[in-house]
Design an enzyme around this catalytic site. Structure first.
Site, PDB file in Angstrom:
ATOM      1  N   ARG A 107       0.829  -1.200   0.000  1.00 10.31           N
ATOM      2  CA  ARG A 107       0.000   0.000   0.000  1.00 10.31           C
ATOM      3  C   ARG A 107       0.867   1.256   0.000  1.00 10.31           C
ATOM      4  NH1 ARG A 107      -4.245  -1.580   4.911  1.00 10.31           N
ATOM      5  NH2 ARG A 107      -3.923  -3.838   4.789  1.00 10.31           N
ATOM      6  N   ARG A 144     -15.094   1.920   3.018  1.00  8.40           N
ATOM      7  CA  ARG A 144     -14.007   1.896   2.032  1.00  8.40           C
ATOM      8  C   ARG A 144     -14.544   1.313   0.736  1.00  8.40           C
ATOM      9  NH1 ARG A 144     -10.423  -2.262   3.364  1.00  8.40           N
ATOM     10  NH2 ARG A 144     -10.785  -3.258   1.344  1.00  8.40           N
ATOM     11  N   GLU A 151     -15.948  -2.285   1.669  1.00  7.52           N
ATOM     12  CA  GLU A 151     -15.892  -2.735   3.059  1.00  7.52           C
ATOM     13  C   GLU A 151     -16.652  -1.705   3.879  1.00  7.52           C
ATOM     14  OE1 GLU A 151     -14.838  -5.523   4.087  1.00  7.52           O
ATOM     15  OE2 GLU A 151     -13.622  -6.256   2.419  1.00  7.52           O
TER      16      GLU A 151
END
Length: 299
Positions: free
Chosen positions: A220, A254, A271
């Site tokens: 990430r 998200r 999510e």
């Protein structure tokens, strides 16, 4: 203001990178927060003002038990994530609901338990002649568990994977593999109370050789989302609220996007119940989350 329970489990807490900054932010805004394990039968949930699900990710192996836990807790305190959202958000069949609301999503076929796995895979491939690769995943998983990328020529091994998931009682998703992910990864956008906060880039998790990477911090990096991405993600959240008939925007969520063949963003997944929010990649993300929670805790 009463005590807020931040729900996790012993297995998942070490990889919940959001928890330390969130706890600090809660202290900053005056929230008394406690980290609680949903699998700990000694917890008295009635003593909490409210409960927010943070990383109870062992639910994926014990979904029925987790949903029963949520129901029990909802009778003695307030769930920041209401039960209709919990049930809906933990099942990726929500993608069909988003599509029905006009949100662009990856083309998705759902295979139900009791189906002929090989026939389902062959029918999917026949309907998607352009798909050189495809993805098999359960509708009720998290953290890339039981997700696999297959070459088009591997229908039989893929069908055995599908059959195993069906035998466990899961519905199964078949999707064409989006080739742009190998070049550009995905963009994961975080929202609080329906307002965009921050985003990250996540590298490809599913390798051509069948390797599946765990989405650790190494995969990430911070990335701002462009206007098209923000618009699609906001539309997905608005569609979720409308579909469920909720009165308020989601306190957090998200939305993970990839680029289609024409470069336009489309939803990979969302999510909304117990999302990893990538708070360590945003200077003020944890504070914005804590402020959103504080608003929900006001009398």
């Amino acid at each position: 203001m009463g005590i807020l329970a931040l729900v996790t489990d012993a297995v998942s807490l070490p990889i919940d990178y959001d928890m330390p900054p969130l706890l600090e932010a809660c202290r900053t805004v005056g929230i008394t927060a406690e980290v609680c394990d949903w699998e700990d039968g000694t917890v008295d949930w009635s003593r909490f003002e409210a409960v927010v699900f943070r990383s109870p990710w062992t639910w994926a192996e014990r979904q029925a038990e987790f949903l029963a836990f949520c129901e029990r807790v909802s009778h003695v305190t307030r769930l920041i994530t209401p039960m209709p959202l919990v049930r809906w958000a933990l099942d990726k069949r929500y993608l069909a609901d988003l599509a029905a609301h006009g949100v662009p999503v990856i083309p998705t076929t759902v295979v139900a338990p009791g189906s002929d796995a090989l026939a389902a895979v062959r029918d999917f491939l026949a309907a998607r002649p352009e798909a050189r690769e495809f993805v098999v995943k359960p509708t009720d998983g998290c953290y890339s568990k039981d997700v696999q990328r297959y070459q088009r020529s591997l229908a039989e091994p893929a069908s055995r994977h599908v059959a195993r998931l069906l035998a466990n009682g899961s519905h199964v998703i078949l999707q064409p593999y989006v080739e742009s992910v190998d070049r550009h990864g995905e963009t994961d956008l975080t929202f609080f109370d329906g307002v965009y906060s921050h985003a990250i880039h996540k590298g490809a998790m599913l390798m051509p050789d069948g390797t599946v990477h765990v989405p650790t911090l190494d995969f990430r990096q911070a990335r701002d989302a462009d206007e098209d991405q923000r618009a699609v993600a906001a539309a997905a959240l608005a569609a979720s609220v409308a579909h469920l008939g909720l009165d308020l925007p989601l306190v957090c969520g998200r939305v993970d996007l990839v680029r289609g063949a024409d470069g336009s963003p489309m939803v990979l997944e969302m999510e909304l119940c117990e999302p990893s929010l990538n708070l360590t990649f945003s200077e003020d993300g944890a504070l914005r989350f804590a402020q959103a929670l504080a608003e929900r805790l006001k009398p």
